[in-house]
Design a protein around this motif. Structure first.
Motif, PDB file in Angstrom:
ATOM      1  N   THR A 199      -5.531   2.680  -1.219  1.00 23.02           N
ATOM      2  CA  THR A 199      -4.662   2.456  -2.369  1.00 23.02           C
ATOM      3  C   THR A 199      -5.430   1.696  -3.441  1.00 23.02           C
ATOM      4  OG1 THR A 199      -2.650   2.370  -1.019  1.00 23.02           O
ATOM      5  CG2 THR A 199      -2.533   1.382  -3.205  1.00 23.02           C
ATOM      6  N   TYR A 235      -2.391   6.326  -4.761  1.00 24.50           N
ATOM      7  CA  TYR A 235      -2.913   6.640  -3.435  1.00 24.50           C
ATOM      8  C   TYR A 235      -4.169   7.486  -3.593  1.00 24.50           C
ATOM      9  CZ  TYR A 235      -3.049   8.256   1.416  1.00 24.50           C
ATOM     10  OH  TYR A 235      -3.426   8.531   2.711  1.00 24.50           O
ATOM     11  N   THR A 268       0.837  -1.202   0.000  1.00 24.89           N
ATOM     12  CA  THR A 268       0.000   0.000   0.000  1.00 24.89           C
ATOM     13  C   THR A 268       0.870   1.249   0.000  1.00 24.89           C
ATOM     14  OG1 THR A 268      -0.108  -0.067   2.420  1.00 24.89           O
ATOM     15  CG2 THR A 268      -1.898  -1.144   1.206  1.00 24.89           C
TER      16      THR A 268
END
Length: 278
Positions: free
Chosen positions: A89, A83, A45
């Protein structure tokens, strides 16, 4: 006396300003040079401190096994990762698989992951949970959930995934389990090296008729290079595929990182170049 005091004040002000600028630069520079996707078999992430938006191109070569979204042959993948804010994410990709028989097929996948622990700072631990959907090379749709874990430090990193997948196919398992883990250590500059391991269809250890051919394992070296000040990063990983168990059922064309077919051990090699658009 006044002249000396003035010099001291100027020196203190200059030093304070330099220290503040250095601290700001260090804070901003911490994530720079870090890979947008350090491990090739685990999805990581992004964070608010390093809100990357990247596109990547990867290729996979496999023998007696299948690569990511692929099968025995060559696989080409294009992916978008970004993001979204609030610790979310997005990761989406599309693949073209070129089999050794000359046929060409495609597959797609998209998912959203949210860090539930950490995720605000680049360095440190973070844990996430995500949901996604895909369509594999046999045109079978599936829904899946992914659990992510990672710890980033200036000189080393570790990450892994636990994925639960439900395919909507007549001859597919009720739930497929896929695990992955990787470790990398800083060797020199922005060059990291380590090891990755992948375990797929692990239900094959307790299900004799596991639909994807049985439990499979891959263990191999993992390399990553993300030059400082550069928007590019490069990754390479691969190794032998071990068929830990063999199912009594015919295998499918489910989306798998290290393979779904074959009765012999094989290998899988994957390389990726990513470009940060942020």
């Amino acid at each position: 006396m006044k002249k000396n005091l003035f010099i001291v004040l100027i020196t203190l002000m200059t030093g304070t300003s330099t220290f503040a600028q250095t601290q700001t630069i260090n804070k901003l520079m911490a994530p720079i040079g870090s890979a947008t996707q350090p491990f090739l078999f685990s999805v990581n992430t992004f964070t608010a401190e390093a809100p990357f938006l990247s596109v990547s191109s990867s290729g996979n070569l496999a023998e007696r096994t299948s690569g990511a979204f692929g099968y025995d042959g060559v696989d080409q993948q294009l992916a978008l990762k970004g993001y979204l804010g609030n610790r979310f994410t997005l990761y989406a990709n599309a693949d073209l698989g070129f089999s050794r028989t000359g046929s060409v097929n495609s597959a797609q996948q998209a998912e959203v992951i949210r860090d539930v622990v950490g995720g605000k700072n680049f360095y440190g631990a973070r844990f996430g949970v995500g949901l996604g959907a895909n369509r594999d090379f046999s045109n079978t749709a599936a829904m899946f959930s992914r659990v992510t874990a990672a710890f980033e430090a200036p000189k080393w990193r570790i990450g892994g995934n636990l994925k639960f997948e439900k395919a909507f196919g007549k001859y597919r398992d009720g739930i497929d389990l896929i695990t992955s883990a990787g470790y990398q250590h800083k060797i020199a500059g922005a060059f990291f090296a380590g090891i990755e391991a992948v375990g797929e269809d692990l239900e094959g250890f307790w299900e004799a008729d596991e639909a994807e051919g049985g439990a499979k394992l891959l263990v191999g070296p993992s390399l990553n290079y993300a030059p400082l000040y550069s928007k590019f990063s490069f990754s390479l990983c691969g190794g032998p595929v071990f068929y830990a168990t063999h199912s009594t059922a015919f295998s499918s064309e489910a989306i798998r990182d290290v393979g779904t077919t074959g009765t012999q051990n094989g290998y899988s090699i994957r390389a990726m170049v990513a470009f940060n658009l942020h």
